[in-house]
Design a protein around this motif. Sequence first.
Motif, PDB file in Angstrom:
ATOM      1  N   TYR A 100      76.835  69.419  22.548  1.00 43.36           N
ATOM      2  CA  TYR A 100      77.144  68.734  23.660  1.00 43.36           C
ATOM      3  C   TYR A 100      76.819  69.638  24.898  1.00 43.36           C
ATOM      4  N   ILE A 127      67.532  64.292  11.500  1.00 47.90           N
ATOM      5  CA  ILE A 127      68.031  63.105  11.455  1.00 47.90           C
ATOM      6  C   ILE A 127      67.299  62.580  13.065  1.00 47.90           C
ATOM      7  N   TYR A 162      70.069  61.288  15.685  1.00 46.29           N
ATOM      8  CA  TYR A 162      71.456  61.846  15.574  1.00 46.29           C
ATOM      9  C   TYR A 162      71.987  61.861  17.147  1.00 46.29           C
ATOM     10  N   GLU A 163      73.121  61.331  17.256  1.00 42.62           N
ATOM     11  CA  GLU A 163      73.665  61.209  18.632  1.00 42.62           C
ATOM     12  C   GLU A 163      75.200  61.858  18.769  1.00 42.62           C
ATOM     13  N   ALA A 164      75.662  62.389  17.589  1.00 48.00           N
ATOM     14  CA  ALA A 164      76.837  62.954  17.628  1.00 48.00           C
ATOM     15  C   ALA A 164      77.085  64.329  18.766  1.00 48.00           C
ATOM     16  N   SER A 184      78.140  67.139  18.258  1.00 47.02           N
ATOM     17  CA  SER A 184      79.218  67.775  18.205  1.00 47.02           C
ATOM     18  C   SER A 184      79.234  68.976  17.331  1.00 47.02           C
ATOM     19  N   PRO A 224      73.837  54.071  17.733  1.00 46.33           N
ATOM     20  CA  PRO A 224      74.634  55.284  17.811  1.00 46.33           C
ATOM     21  C   PRO A 224      75.918  55.265  17.614  1.00 46.33           C
ATOM     22  N   LEU A 274      77.443  57.305  15.406  1.00 50.54           N
ATOM     23  CA  LEU A 274      78.210  58.342  14.588  1.00 50.54           C
ATOM     24  C   LEU A 274      78.902  59.450  15.757  1.00 50.54           C
ATOM     25  N   ARG A 275      78.645  59.106  16.881  1.00 47.82           N
ATOM     26  CA  ARG A 275      79.097  60.263  17.904  1.00 47.82           C
ATOM     27  C   ARG A 275      80.642  60.688  17.585  1.00 47.82           C
ATOM     28  N   ARG A 276      81.369  59.476  17.816  1.00 48.41           N
ATOM     29  CA  ARG A 276      82.959  59.613  17.547  1.00 48.41           C
ATOM     30  C   ARG A 276      83.327  60.000  16.136  1.00 48.41           C
ATOM     31  N   ILE A 322      82.057  61.790  14.165  1.00 48.73           N
ATOM     32  CA  ILE A 322      82.228  63.330  13.801  1.00 48.73           C
ATOM     33  C   ILE A 322      83.328  64.106  14.477  1.00 48.73           C
ATOM     34  N   GLY A 326      71.960  59.110  11.247  1.00 46.11           N
ATOM     35  CA  GLY A 326      73.012  60.418  10.620  1.00 46.11           C
ATOM     36  C   GLY A 326      73.869  59.630   9.584  1.00 46.11           C
ATOM     37  N   HIS A 327      74.773  60.741   9.104  1.00 48.28           N
ATOM     38  CA  HIS A 327      75.555  60.284   7.967  1.00 48.28           C
ATOM     39  C   HIS A 327      76.513  59.305   7.791  1.00 48.28           C
ATOM     40  N   GLY A 365      83.832  69.010  25.190  1.00 46.77           N
ATOM     41  CA  GLY A 365      84.057  68.092  24.048  1.00 46.77           C
ATOM     42  C   GLY A 365      84.407  66.697  24.120  1.00 46.77           C
ATOM     43  N   MET A 425      83.445  63.155  24.965  1.00 46.51           N
ATOM     44  CA  MET A 425      81.935  62.935  24.796  1.00 46.51           C
ATOM     45  C   MET A 425      81.601  61.556  25.654  1.00 46.51           C
TER      46      MET A 425
END
Lengths: 500, 500
Positions: free
Chosen positions: A258, A290, A293-295, A297, B8, B10-12, B14, B117-118, B272, B274
């Motif tokens: 980030y 991925i 992938y947008e996390a 983190s 999107p 998965l951002r939060r 993680i 992503g996961h 951190g 986001m």
Amino acid sequence: MNSRRIDPSLRRLILASLFLAGVPGLVQAGEYQDDLKARRARAMAELDPGTAMVLWSADAKLYSRDVNYEYRQDSNLLYLTGITQEDTILVLMPGAATKKEVLFVQAANPQREHRNGHILTKAEATALSGIETVYFFSDFEPFLTSMFNARNYGLRRGVSTTEWDVFFAEVRAGRGKLALLLGPRPAPSRKLPEVYEWANRFRERFFGVAVIDSLSIVEGLRQIKTPYEQKVLERSVQISAEGHRAGMRAAAPGKFEYEVEAAIEQVYLTNGAMSWGYPSIVGSGPNSTILHYEASSRKMEAGDLLLVDAAASYQGLTGDITRTTPASGAYSPTQKDIYRLVLAAQEAGMGAARVGNKTADVEKASEEVIKAGLLKLGLITDDKGEQFRTWYTHGICHWIGMDVHDVGDYDRPLAAGMAFVVEPGLYIRPQALDNLPDTPENQVFKTKVGPAVQKYQNIGVRVEDSFLLTDAGLKRLSTDAPRTIEEVEAWMKGTTREKR
Amino acid sequence: MNSRRIDPSLRRLILASLFLAGVPGLVQAGEYQDDLKARRARAMAELDPGTAMVLWSADAKLYSRDVNYEYRQDSNLLYLTGITQEDTILVLMPGAATKKEVLFVQAANPQREHRNGHILTKAEATALSGIETVYFFSDFEPFLTSMFNARNYGLRRGVSTTEWDVFFAEVRAGRGKLALLLGPRPAPSRKLPEVYEWANRFRERFFGVAVIDSLSIVEGLRQIKTPYEQKVLERSVQISAEGHRAGMRAAAPGKFEYEVEAAIEQVYLTNGAMSWGYPSIVGSGPNSTILHYEASSRKMEAGDLLLVDAAASYQGLTGDITRTTPASGAYSPTQKDIYRLVLAAQEAGMGAARVGNKTADVEKASEEVIKAGLLKLGLITDDKGEQFRTWYTHGICHWIGMDVHDVGDYDRPLAAGMAFVVEPGLYIRPQALDNLPDTPENQVFKTKVGPAVQKYQNIGVRVEDSFLLTDAGLKRLSTDAPRTIEEVEAWMKGTTREKR
């Protein structure tokens, strides 16, 4: 923030007014408005005289409770009007004598303006869009009803005109058409999109008027960028490339993904690009495999690749750039193997991106290089079939413009004024083997490629540039973002001087 | 970016996993999960044994074409589960023996996971939420149907249990209840929100089951912050305050509002956080008199005030801070007049923010100071009536928490654990006089205050801090953001050392 519903509709509105005055070194005063007028004229040239084409603004989207996301105008309405305000409607009627273009906008509202900022006056809406006839939003339904009843709307206001005589004659002759941007028909079991619901309510009232889909008209126009759009898109891509350069310098083992995203997005805002074109993808190590992938983190580690896919939206136009760089500043030998192959595939694709070809030719040229390369690296055993799809998992061409995946016909031969990306990628995910059907052939495949997969595992590389096709050939708009192994390593070492 | 629908989600997600491991100096490993369990237990304590309470995740919101905005989970579902993923459903059934809590999550999908992503496994969903019983999303409707048919869902899977005997007995006795977070009833002419549509489809099938609204239960819980929430909110506000400090240093005549916004939002990401809690408001000069100005496109001039209302969302909690600072670093004498009055009003409001009082008492204390001050400045002629509302245009208290305008009952007396803002503001907009009804009284008013309005025109000042009420009194969470005239001017001169 005080507790009233937030309605952030004005951010991009104000930007359009910058373009009214022009931007030094980029566009002249009035150039945007002239372009908008020409776009509408081209759209109307495709419509019969008994047709009224209607386009609505996008709805605000709720973030949570009483807070909305930042407002995003509907791309097609924006394309034809330049208006970035909610509750806007455009009606185009080529059969009218002079009032061919009618714009409907919000009425002034002092309370709302104290809360959310200025609402365009009719005169300002005219100045921004070049549309002379502007009514208030609440007039839209009475207006349209009058038109398809073939009754002069002006009479309601004590004004008799013959503006719409030709249109009325067509409607009376049973040739009236309501043109809407309908888009794909939803499956019978799915909910109807709002524009379809509205169309059906219209059909319940006006039996003799045909409802037709005019989406392809506007999308066809958008596929060929005007000279104005070309200039603004180029500037937009430059800002994105500058963001990538900042992101590369912000990356380092021990830092978080980030932090790279923060460095990139600050460049957008600092350059007056008020939004991303799509949420930034910043994926390190295994996250580089991925696609979206947008996390952002993960903490980067020495030896990681960092895949960054990010672009700004500037004045309504967005490019698309991906760079895959070593977090520590130097690619490993295995990373270089994959990187060079992806780059070679991109070069091959670029070579096929010529006037008269189709994007399928670009895809094919790139695939041939990928197949041969994967075979050489031991990641496939057969370069004839579809094995390469295990690691090469997506198409590499899409149009760019107002939307990052812009509208356009993929069967249309490439022509000057088209803008698109070439973005090959290889993603060596061990899971990809696990997901193969358990056939004897796949067993053999897995055994044979096992060592190479082990060697290259968790390496994801995508290289994506934004291009404009011109009569003089292919123009790479994203040249400011270091791309080759040598360029990237030099930039990250800081030995390349900042260009601008 | 390659051309697949962007999702999107998965951002939060993680981020929640960071909290599984704990954050050094802030929360212990497992502390979040223990808190989530306690929240669910408190919610269930309010429900009858024949009740199943159902909560859904938020839908993704479309930005444009095939790009979504960054996903924002529904606050209530997040409050009770910690799950930030789409397609999640929580069912709470206090009448069950042990499986009181049932979570439904997306199934694994290798293709989708390569793209976006996961996706949480059931085990991960349990670890994050503390909910032992996790089924897939597609099981939700069969499960709920079984329950309200009083048939053991486990039997479908060859498992006989007596988990839900008490619940079934209640349903059979006609005391079955489906509890939904329905929220305000829409007007009869308005479209039904989706949860109402779903409730009606349920009512068409289950005649003997009552549908009840359980929104107030969850909102009542959210109004009192847990010790865990208090800590995270305090950290969130600290990040926002740090953003404000950076913003103040980034402001200067000749710079654009969006450059200040860039500096602030980079601080969020770097720490951190986001996302913003709400779109940043950065308004200079006349824009300082617009409550929710979000264009950020004006170039600042010497002598401007700059009103910045901005806060980060950190781990699902958001504060709310506004500062009004001089673009050039020093307030003018007229700006000081207004600023001091607003600050005095805030202090008076803070003084009334005591356990047992209501927010109405805070509002009243602040209003009294404002009325007296405006009279003294010549901006009103009568401090008894509503004249002060010409310049003092909004309430000054709202709850903060998961939403910037958080849920909560304003009639509930202030109690320890409540979090809220005190944010008086004065906006001297000449237009405000034009908008007054043309009465003889208003004519007199306009004439008398005219000179003072001239003197203070286009000055907008809001000062907003985030507070937590504790047994020990009021705690100002936003102390790191310079607030008084002296603090602001010292910070902008650079004479205040950076604290952290």
